[in-house]
Scaffold this active site. Sequence first.
Site, PDB file in Angstrom:
ATOM      1  N   GLN A 123      30.826 -34.348   3.455  1.00  3.08           N
ATOM      2  CA  GLN A 123      31.555 -32.795   3.978  1.00  3.08           C
ATOM      3  C   GLN A 123      33.286 -33.102   3.840  1.00  3.08           C
ATOM      4  O   GLN A 123      34.063 -32.326   4.275  1.00  3.08           O
ATOM      5  CB  GLN A 123      30.262 -32.163   4.805  1.00  3.08           C
ATOM      6  CG  GLN A 123      29.354 -31.685   4.821  1.00  3.08           C
ATOM      7  CD  GLN A 123      28.182 -30.583   5.017  1.00  3.08           C
ATOM      8  OE1 GLN A 123      29.282 -30.483   6.562  1.00  3.08           O
ATOM      9  NE2 GLN A 123      27.794 -30.144   4.267  1.00  3.08           N
ATOM     10  N   ASP A 146      31.515 -37.365  15.835  1.00  2.00           N
ATOM     11  CA  ASP A 146      30.149 -36.765  16.000  1.00  2.00           C
ATOM     12  C   ASP A 146      30.374 -35.719  17.697  1.00  2.00           C
ATOM     13  O   ASP A 146      31.651 -36.376  18.650  1.00  2.00           O
ATOM     14  CB  ASP A 146      29.733 -38.031  16.850  1.00  2.00           C
ATOM     15  CG  ASP A 146      28.034 -37.807  17.543  1.00  2.00           C
ATOM     16  OD1 ASP A 146      28.147 -36.268  18.387  1.00  2.00           O
ATOM     17  OD2 ASP A 146      26.977 -38.894  17.467  1.00  2.00           O
ATOM     18  N   ALA A 147      30.106 -34.870  16.958  1.00  2.00           N
ATOM     19  CA  ALA A 147      30.565 -33.494  18.238  1.00  2.00           C
ATOM     20  C   ALA A 147      29.635 -33.975  19.819  1.00  2.00           C
ATOM     21  O   ALA A 147      30.369 -33.538  20.543  1.00  2.00           O
ATOM     22  CB  ALA A 147      29.830 -32.260  17.762  1.00  2.00           C
ATOM     23  N   GLU A 164      26.669 -22.011  13.894  1.00  2.00           N
ATOM     24  CA  GLU A 164      25.418 -22.058  13.646  1.00  2.00           C
ATOM     25  C   GLU A 164      25.544 -23.871  13.036  1.00  2.00           C
ATOM     26  O   GLU A 164      24.813 -24.844  11.944  1.00  2.00           O
ATOM     27  CB  GLU A 164      24.399 -21.620  12.474  1.00  2.00           C
ATOM     28  CG  GLU A 164      23.759 -21.397  11.847  1.00  2.00           C
ATOM     29  CD  GLU A 164      23.437 -21.011  10.836  1.00  2.00           C
ATOM     30  OE1 GLU A 164      23.581 -19.911  10.545  1.00  2.00           O
ATOM     31  OE2 GLU A 164      23.308 -21.554   9.799  1.00  2.00           O
TER      32      GLU A 164
HETATM   33  N1  SAH Z   1      29.885 -24.346  10.890  1.00  2.00           N
HETATM   34  C1  SAH Z   1      30.067 -24.429   9.194  1.00  2.00           C
HETATM   35  C2  SAH Z   1      28.794 -25.409   9.082  1.00  2.00           C
HETATM   36  C3  SAH Z   1      27.605 -25.524  10.059  1.00  2.00           C
HETATM   37  S1  SAH Z   1      26.126 -26.791   9.057  1.00  2.00           S
HETATM   38  C4  SAH Z   1      29.439 -23.134   8.911  1.00  2.00           C
HETATM   39  O1  SAH Z   1      28.937 -22.415   9.726  1.00  2.00           O
HETATM   40  O2  SAH Z   1      30.218 -23.184   7.908  1.00  2.00           O
HETATM   41  C5  SAH Z   1      25.958 -27.954  10.370  1.00  2.00           C
HETATM   42  C6  SAH Z   1      27.247 -28.480  10.630  1.00  2.00           C
HETATM   43  O3  SAH Z   1      27.141 -29.698  11.720  1.00  2.00           O
HETATM   44  C7  SAH Z   1      27.110 -29.256   9.133  1.00  2.00           C
HETATM   45  O4  SAH Z   1      28.318 -29.905   8.974  1.00  2.00           O
HETATM   46  C8  SAH Z   1      27.138 -31.136   9.637  1.00  2.00           C
HETATM   47  O5  SAH Z   1      26.902 -31.668   9.071  1.00  2.00           O
HETATM   48  C9  SAH Z   1      27.580 -30.827  10.756  1.00  2.00           C
HETATM   49  N2  SAH Z   1      27.045 -31.668  12.384  1.00  2.00           N
HETATM   50  C10 SAH Z   1      25.555 -32.158  12.688  1.00  2.00           C
HETATM   51  N3  SAH Z   1      25.307 -33.436  13.518  1.00  2.00           N
HETATM   52  C11 SAH Z   1      26.726 -32.905  13.866  1.00  2.00           C
HETATM   53  C12 SAH Z   1      27.117 -34.104  14.855  1.00  2.00           C
HETATM   54  N4  SAH Z   1      26.523 -35.399  15.494  1.00  2.00           N
HETATM   55  N5  SAH Z   1      28.622 -34.208  14.662  1.00  2.00           N
HETATM   56  C13 SAH Z   1      29.287 -33.849  14.203  1.00  2.00           C
HETATM   57  N6  SAH Z   1      28.495 -32.372  13.194  1.00  2.00           N
HETATM   58  C14 SAH Z   1      27.718 -32.211  12.914  1.00  2.00           C
END
Ligand code: SAH
Length: 308
Positions: A123, A146-147, A164
């Site tokens: 992504q 990583d968030a 979301e």
């Molecule tokens: N906000 C975006 C994507 C939502 S889907 C939109 O609305 O289009 C959730 C997203 O969280 C995905 O891009 C996924 O790769 C990301 N994600 C999941 N776990 C994560 C983490 N630990 N750190 C950062 N991003 C993460």
Amino acid sequence: MVSGVRSGVAGAGGWARGLCAAGRLGALVLAGRRANGSGAYYDLLTGPGRRFWGESLHFGYFPDGSGTLAAAHDAHTDLVADLARAEGGRVVLDVGCGIAAPAARIARRHGCRVVGVNLSAEQVRQARGLVAARGLTDRVSIERADARRLPFADRSFDAIVCLEAAADICANHAARKRLITELGRVLKPGGHVGFTDFALRASPPAAAVRALRPFLCSSDPQALVCDWPALFAAAGFDVVWQRDILAATQPTWPRVAEAFDRHAATAGSAFWRRLAAHTATRLRRIPPILERYATYPALSAQKPKGPP
Ligand code: SAH
């Protein structure tokens, strides 16, 4: 929240490959997601999903119940940006930024500089491509991170968007607390988090879990039971606005089912036609289950200003 549907569909068979892959790899992928966040899951499924679901990887927001899914995706982004007070000149963090369609829209519509963070390498690659294609590289940057462990100094951002993504980032209560603490750390005093996400109010019975499982980000529905506004308040934020927008997201499901109907009508082989029709039927069963067990909090959480 994410789903096999949102992540796994496109073109002549691409969507079905995604669904089959999701089904075959479900246990493995979901176990991996619990351990590592959902980076690997999205790496696997984003390509085909993008062509089907669109570039915004979230539910549509239909305040009056009408309109296209694309318009409702944008309305959802605008809602969260407004809740974050993403205004001209501000530096905005977008955690779990997907392929940067929301970040690009926020930068352009609100005149902000946006830093998107995503765990999925695939992504991140697609997000950087989207930002470049829209001529926004001077205002939007994408980091693979990583968030739950953000690579930014304290008080780096004027505003934060978490659209979301929280349920994907957090598989359990400890991770939720960790995420909110990180958001509080990198946000400037007085700044706002604009937040939306799907959650469950209670764990549904087995039949409902079976219906939802292909479309949920967690194989364990209990892991999705949580109260986000309470968690932000417990972490010291002032929740200055909150609303359950579940009803306004529900038209997402018939819209996506309609896209499967179109595939069912046009796919090249009987197998793909049957699979698309079956998926559309399953999608149409979801809204009443969500109405009963789900919530979709939208909130604006302000970090206290603190002493001058
Ligand atoms: N906000 C975006 C994507 C939502 S889907 C939109 O609305 O289009 C959730 C997203 O969280 C995905 O891009 C996924 O790769 C990301 N994600 C999941 N776990 C994560 C983490 N630990 N750190 C950062 N991003 C993460």
